[in-house]
Design a protein around this motif. Structure first.
Motif, short mmCIF file in Angstrom:
data_model
loop_
_atom_site.label_atom_id
_atom_site.label_comp_id
_atom_site.label_asym_id
_atom_site.label_seq_id
_atom_site.Cartn_x
_atom_site.Cartn_y
_atom_site.Cartn_z
N LEU A 24 29.85 8.76 43.05
CA LEU A 24 30.63 9.88 43.55
C LEU A 24 30.73 10.95 42.47
N LEU A 25 30.56 12.21 42.87
CA LEU A 25 30.85 13.34 42.01
C LEU A 25 31.95 14.14 42.68
N LEU A 26 33.10 14.25 42.01
CA LEU A 26 34.28 14.88 42.58
C LEU A 26 34.63 16.14 41.81
N THR A 27 35.04 17.16 42.55
CA THR A 27 35.64 18.34 41.95
C THR A 27 37.12 18.33 42.28
N HIS A 28 37.96 18.53 41.27
CA HIS A 28 39.40 18.50 41.46
C HIS A 28 39.95 19.92 41.58
N GLU A 29 41.11 20.06 42.17
CA GLU A 29 41.63 21.38 42.50
C GLU A 29 41.79 22.28 41.28
N VAL A 65 33.69 16.61 47.46
CA VAL A 65 33.17 15.25 47.28
C VAL A 65 31.68 15.23 47.57
N SER A 66 30.93 14.60 46.69
CA SER A 66 29.52 14.33 46.93
C SER A 66 29.26 12.88 46.56
N ALA A 67 28.45 12.19 47.36
CA ALA A 67 28.19 10.77 47.10
C ALA A 67 26.77 10.41 47.46
N THR A 68 26.23 9.45 46.72
CA THR A 68 24.89 8.95 47.00
C THR A 68 24.82 7.48 46.63
N ASP A 69 23.81 6.79 47.13
CA ASP A 69 23.67 5.35 46.92
C ASP A 69 22.65 5.03 45.84
N GLY A 70 22.76 3.82 45.29
CA GLY A 70 21.80 3.30 44.34
C GLY A 70 21.49 1.85 44.68
N SER A 90 30.93 5.54 39.38
CA SER A 90 29.82 4.67 39.73
C SER A 90 30.38 3.28 39.99
N LEU A 91 30.10 2.74 41.18
CA LEU A 91 30.78 1.55 41.66
C LEU A 91 29.80 0.59 42.30
N THR A 92 29.97 -0.70 42.04
CA THR A 92 29.25 -1.72 42.79
C THR A 92 30.04 -3.02 42.76
N LEU A 93 29.86 -3.81 43.82
CA LEU A 93 30.41 -5.16 43.88
C LEU A 93 29.35 -6.22 43.59
N ASP A 94 28.11 -5.78 43.40
CA ASP A 94 26.99 -6.72 43.32
C ASP A 94 26.17 -6.51 42.05
N ALA A 95 26.87 -6.26 40.94
CA ALA A 95 26.18 -6.11 39.67
C ALA A 95 25.62 -7.45 39.21
N PRO A 96 24.49 -7.45 38.49
CA PRO A 96 24.08 -8.68 37.82
C PRO A 96 25.21 -9.16 36.91
N PRO A 97 25.48 -10.44 36.85
CA PRO A 97 26.63 -10.92 36.07
C PRO A 97 26.69 -10.37 34.65
N GLY A 98 25.53 -10.16 34.02
CA GLY A 98 25.53 -9.65 32.67
C GLY A 98 25.84 -8.17 32.56
N GLU A 108 32.07 8.68 52.23
CA GLU A 108 31.28 7.97 53.23
C GLU A 108 30.47 8.96 54.06
N GLN A 109 31.11 10.05 54.46
CA GLN A 109 30.40 11.06 55.24
C GLN A 109 29.32 11.74 54.42
N SER A 110 29.61 11.98 53.15
CA SER A 110 28.61 12.61 52.27
C SER A 110 27.38 11.72 52.12
N ARG A 111 27.58 10.42 52.00
CA ARG A 111 26.44 9.49 51.91
C ARG A 111 25.58 9.58 53.16
#
Length: 300
Positions: A203-208, A191-196, A216-224, A288-291
């Motif tokens: 998040l960049l994930l490697t699977h087994e 797992v690797s993660a960073t903020d914007g 890429s995730l946010t709760l506070d996007a501009p409505p558009g 979270e720890q990666s961030r």
């Protein structure tokens, strides 16, 4: 008839959990507990059931619990309920750290109760069918997930959600993303993660099996800029997960159905049980720890 105690009084508890339980032919909403006694009383009266002052008293009065509370509060209630032999219908994420998630899993396994964690997308039949067919096809190299929500606008029911403001998109909508990626690409090994900006987390994930995924995730996007995009890439081309074809209430009703099936059959292997909930928490905690550390982390 399975008697449920509802823990929680907010919008999700009232408009999804309580509504679905009250409408279900084999479930009975038997009581409500909340951290705000006045809200608990209001919701309980709406459904003609008692409000309980003590959480343990409601646990004692029912066969199963449904929880719509902040994840750290949910984990404590779930441990107490499972220890008392009550079946669990929980919400995502299971907990806010791996230690609490492990406590819930241990309590459920020791008591032998059935458990379902309500990852909403996993209870829309068309999404379930798509994920099953996509996993069976195999040959997938990468998944791209973009979930941009805008829940803190004044008119939204979650604008004042303290835990969402504190823990952000990683913990609120990250579970939704993982619930669709993991069934197809398998467990995560790195797992690797960073903020914007505007609460973005990447998040960049490697699977087994060697595949990768980017979230890429946010709760506070501009409505558009609000969008939902979940796409798999591989030997079979490109496959996009369709929007769920039901409402949250119908999805929760299906979760109740499946919990009842687990109880009736005596099985404890639901695809979204507390063990899967714990798997999701492990990825989120590593992110979270990666961030914090600005480095990628291996999952043991």
């Amino acid at each position: 008839m399975l008697r449920f105690g509802l823990f929680g009084t907010g919008h999700w508890a009232a408009e999804t959990h309580a509504a679905a339980l009250s409408a279900h032919p084999r479930a009975e909403l038997a009581g409500v507990w909340g951290r705000d006694p006045a809200k608990a009383t209001t919701l309980a009266r709406r459904h003609g059931v008692p409000a309980y002052d003590e959480a343990d008293a409601l646990i004692e009065a029912v066969d199963a619990i449904a929880v719509a509370l902040p994840p750290d509060v949910q984990a404590e209630i779930a441990v107490r309920a499972a220890t008392a032999g009550r079946h669990l219908l929980l919400d995502k994420p299971l907990a806010l750290d791996l230690a609490d998630a492990d406590r819930v899993v241990a309590a459920a396994e020791q008591s032998g109760v059935a458990s379902v964690v309500f990852f909403t997308q996993r209870f829309h039949p068309n999404v379930v069918g798509f994920l099953g067919a996509t996993a069976a096809a195999g040959g997938w190299h990468h998944a791209r997930v973009t979930l941009f929500s805008s829940i803190f606008q004044p008119q939204t029911p979650y604008a004042d959600s303290t835990w969402r403001r504190e823990h952000g998109a990683l913990w609120d909508i990250g579970p939704h993303a993982l619930s669709m990626v993991l069934p197809v690409l398998g467990p995560v090994s790195r797992v690797s993660a960073t903020d914007g900006p505007r609460g973005l987390v990447h998040l960049l994930l490697t699977h087994e099996g060697g595949a990768t995924s980017s979230l890429s995730l946010t709760l506070d996007a501009p409505p558009g800029a609000v969008t939902r995009d979940v796409v798999f890439f591989g030997e079979n081309g490109v496959a996009a997960v369709p929007p769920g074809d039901g409402s949250p209430v119908s999805a929760f009703g299906l979760a109740v159905d499946q919990l009842l099936e687990e109880i009736d059959a005596g099985t404890r292997d639901h695809h979204c049980d507390v063990r899967f909930g714990r798997e999701v928490v492990a990825v989120l905690a590593a992110a979270e720890q990666s961030r914090t550390d600005s480095r990628s982390l291996l999952l043991s």
